[in-house]
Scaffold this active site. Structure first.
Site, short mmCIF file in Angstrom:
data_model
loop_
_atom_site.label_atom_id
_atom_site.label_comp_id
_atom_site.label_asym_id
_atom_site.label_seq_id
_atom_site.Cartn_x
_atom_site.Cartn_y
_atom_site.Cartn_z
N CYS A 2 0.80 -1.20 0.00
CA CYS A 2 0.00 0.00 0.00
C CYS A 2 0.84 1.26 0.00
CB CYS A 2 -0.87 0.05 1.25
SG CYS A 2 -1.93 -1.36 1.39
N GLY A 28 -0.04 0.35 -4.93
CA GLY A 28 -1.33 -0.30 -4.78
C GLY A 28 -2.31 0.16 -5.83
N ASN A 103 0.01 0.64 6.17
CA ASN A 103 0.86 -0.07 5.20
C ASN A 103 1.64 -1.13 5.96
OD1 ASN A 103 3.77 0.80 3.17
ND2 ASN A 103 2.40 -0.92 3.04
N GLY A 104 1.45 -2.39 5.55
CA GLY A 104 2.16 -3.50 6.20
C GLY A 104 1.20 -4.60 6.58
N CYS A 237 12.71 -3.27 4.99
CA CYS A 237 12.45 -4.22 3.89
C CYS A 237 13.37 -3.92 2.71
CB CYS A 237 11.00 -4.08 3.44
SG CYS A 237 10.65 -4.96 1.91
N TYR A 243 12.69 -3.68 -5.65
CA TYR A 243 11.57 -3.72 -6.58
C TYR A 243 10.51 -2.67 -6.33
CZ TYR A 243 7.05 -5.27 -8.43
OH TYR A 243 5.82 -5.32 -9.04
N CYS A 384 6.45 -13.21 1.91
CA CYS A 384 6.60 -12.04 2.79
C CYS A 384 5.40 -12.01 3.72
CB CYS A 384 6.64 -10.76 1.96
SG CYS A 384 6.69 -9.28 3.01
N CYS A 434 15.39 -6.41 6.60
CA CYS A 434 14.59 -7.64 6.53
C CYS A 434 14.80 -8.20 5.13
CB CYS A 434 13.10 -7.37 6.75
SG CYS A 434 12.13 -8.89 6.50
N CYS A 437 12.33 -13.00 2.79
CA CYS A 437 11.84 -13.72 1.60
C CYS A 437 13.00 -14.38 0.86
CB CYS A 437 11.05 -12.78 0.68
SG CYS A 437 11.93 -11.30 0.18
P1 AMP Z 1 8.05 -14.06 -12.64
O1 AMP Z 1 8.90 -14.23 -13.85
O2 AMP Z 1 6.65 -14.57 -12.90
O3 AMP Z 1 8.67 -14.65 -11.45
O4 AMP Z 1 7.86 -12.51 -12.38
C1 AMP Z 1 9.00 -11.73 -12.12
C2 AMP Z 1 8.60 -10.29 -12.23
O5 AMP Z 1 7.69 -9.95 -11.20
C3 AMP Z 1 9.82 -9.38 -12.08
O6 AMP Z 1 9.88 -8.58 -13.23
C4 AMP Z 1 9.51 -8.51 -10.86
O7 AMP Z 1 9.80 -7.17 -11.14
C5 AMP Z 1 8.04 -8.69 -10.65
N1 AMP Z 1 7.69 -8.73 -9.24
C6 AMP Z 1 8.46 -8.95 -8.17
N2 AMP Z 1 7.76 -8.91 -7.02
C7 AMP Z 1 6.49 -8.64 -7.36
C8 AMP Z 1 5.28 -8.43 -6.63
N3 AMP Z 1 5.25 -8.53 -5.30
N4 AMP Z 1 4.14 -8.16 -7.33
C9 AMP Z 1 4.17 -8.09 -8.67
N5 AMP Z 1 5.28 -8.25 -9.42
C10 AMP Z 1 6.43 -8.53 -8.79
#
Ligand code: AMP
Length: 464
Positions: A2, A28, A103-104, A237, A243, A384, A434, A437
């Site tokens: 979020c 979000g 958020n969290g 985190c 990301y 996570c 953290c 994951c």
């Molecule tokens: P995949 O190949 O299906 O494992 O997707 C990897 C992609 O998902 C990467 O490009 C990441 O940037 C993206 N990604 C990482 N974490 C998340 C998340 N929590 N929600 C959506 N996309 C994510």
């Protein structure tokens, strides 16, 4: 996950909140909401499903009058895409109107909820945030401030919050500091938000960040530091830097762009692909990582994957087959860059592997001679429990497969990840993160059924 936000001491607070939420949209996309409080202390709320641009019409905003506002943009785990879970929550308790944007994820929410239910509490949803509200309302502490503190001291896990109680805003970051919160000034007013990119958009200056355990009161634009929450070891985190956060933000006292670029440089230093002709990213989160990789390796940086920015995540509950189709909707390769070349593809992380598998097929289809995939983080081996929407372990490809098996599944010539140490080194200080994951080192106790609860809970269940 979020994005949260608060405004104090500024006329038209809801409009400022709406603008700020635009900049937090990446945190979000399922629902958005704003509570506004007018000078007479009356609070009004509007919440809706979808993007900020869908939820707030001009007429809706015009109704949200006042100089105090709390905003929220939400992305939840599966099974909980319902309006009942859209935030901020607004309730009337014994001290007046109370709104909460959180958020969290709390790791002891189930236990606390069971206790509260036994004591007679009635819940409207199964969201963690509602637990927090009940704890505030049922606290026997004498003041609003001490009631909020009482609640914050009882919850475990990730709890970054902006709360309005009457016309006063309170904001806090749990003592482990999983999620960021920053603030700045506009004239005599104050804006507080998950990331600095939201403060930039609304023109706030004199930016500062809440440290883990910080608890502040904001009244008519005046920020007062309250006694901090009970200290705990820090666990910021690290995935926010890898990301989640926007590269134009500063969080955790560093530039996200700088950290992400450093992750790319580390990939080039420790995991180079000899003989490669070009390097490109999977846009957008890995863009600056590819820049860092190119800078250190000297391999030419290209933009070989074009992303369609108009594909939302709203309302999509992806099944595996839908996800594969989604890759094509989202990305298309530039053949002229790829054909006949040995390419390095940089992505920030590998989750299920489905996006990457589709992308590799696409890149091969565009004529790549060799494909070398490099990830700016280690294998994700566990979910996570603190607010990032990662799937359960059985869906995480690296939880159940060796790197060689994943390489084969994805169809790449080589596959390399940053190690945990390399990632932490690139992020900055050695301690205080953290990275559960990746490492399995969860900084709080995790009840054994927590992951199942999150993902199998009835439609009202929620994470913030
Ligand atoms: P995949 O190949 O299906 O494992 O997707 C990897 C992609 O998902 C990467 O490009 C990441 O940037 C993206 N990604 C990482 N974490 C998340 C998340 N929590 N929600 C959506 N996309 C994510």
């Amino acid at each position: 996950m979020c994005g949260i936000l608060g405004v104090s001491g500024l006329d038209g607070a809801s409009r400022i909140a709406q603008l700020g939420l635009y900049a937090l949209q990446h945190r979000g996309q399922e629902s958005a909401g704003i509570v506004a409080v007018d000078p007479a202390g009356q609070a009004r709320v509007h919440r809706g499903m979808g993007l900020v641009s869908d939820v707030f019409s001009e007429s809706r905003l015009a109704q949200l009058t006042g100089d105090v506002a709390v905003g929220h943009a939400r992305y939840s785990t599966a099974g909980s895409t319902v309006l009942a879970n859209a935030q901020p929550y607004l309730v009337n308790y014994h001290e007046g109107p109370l709104s909460v944007a959180h958020n969290g994820n709390l790791t002891n929410a189930t236990a606390l909820r069971e206790e509260l239910v036994r004591a007679g509490a009635i819940f409207q949803s199964s969201s963690d945030t509602e637990v927090l509200i009940h704890l505030i309302a049922r606290s026997s502490a004498p003041t609003v401030e001490s009631q909020i503190r009482d609640a914050l001291e009882q919850v475990e896990g990730a709890c970054t919050v902006v709360i309005s109680a009457g016309r006063t805003l309170y904001a806090a970051v749990d003592s482990r500091g999983f999620r960021p919160l920053v603030w700045g000034r506009i004239g005599q007013g104050v804006v507080i938000a998950s990331e600095t990119c939201a403060l930039d958009l609304v023109g706030a200056t004199d930016l500062a960040e809440l440290a883990p355990g910080d608890f502040v009161r904001i009244e008519d634009g005046l920020v007062t530091q309250l006694a901090p929450l009970a200290p705990r070891p820090r666990s910021r985190c690290i995935f926010e830097l890898v990301y989640f956060a926007r590269p134009d933000s500063r969080i955790f006292d560093r530039s996200v762009d700088g950290a992400r670029r450093e992750l790319g440089r580390a990939l080039a230093r420790h995991h180079a692909a000899p003989g490669a002709d070009v390097v490109f990213s999977v846009p957008d989160s890995a863009n600056v990582m590819a820049l860092g990789y190119s800078e250190v390796s000297g391999v030419k940086l290209e933009h070989a994957l074009i992303r369609n920015h108009y594909v939302g995540r709203t309302f999509i509950h992806p099944t595996q087959s839908l996800r594969v189709a989604k890759v094509k909707i989202k990305f298309n390769p530039v053949r002229e860059i790829i054909a006949g070349r040995s390419v390095v593809v940089i992505d920030d992380s590998l989750v299920r592997g489905t996006t990457s598998k589709g992308l590799v097929q696409m890149i091969r289809g565009a004529g790549a001679r060799e494909v070398h995939l490099r990830l700016g983080s280690p294998p994700i081996t566990g979910p996570c429990h603190y607010g990032i929407d990662t799937p359960t372990s059985d869906e995480l490809i690296a939880a159940n497969h060796s790197t060689e098996a994943i390489r084969e599944y994805l169809g790449v010539d080589t596959l390399e990840y940053l190690t945990l140490d390399e990632m932490v080194d690139a992020a900055g200080p050695r301690t205080g993160w953290c990275h559960a994951c990746f490492s399995g080192a969860y900084p709080t106790e995790i009840p054994t059924d927590l992951a199942r609860h999150r993902h199998d809970a009835p439609p009202m269940a929620a994470s913030a």
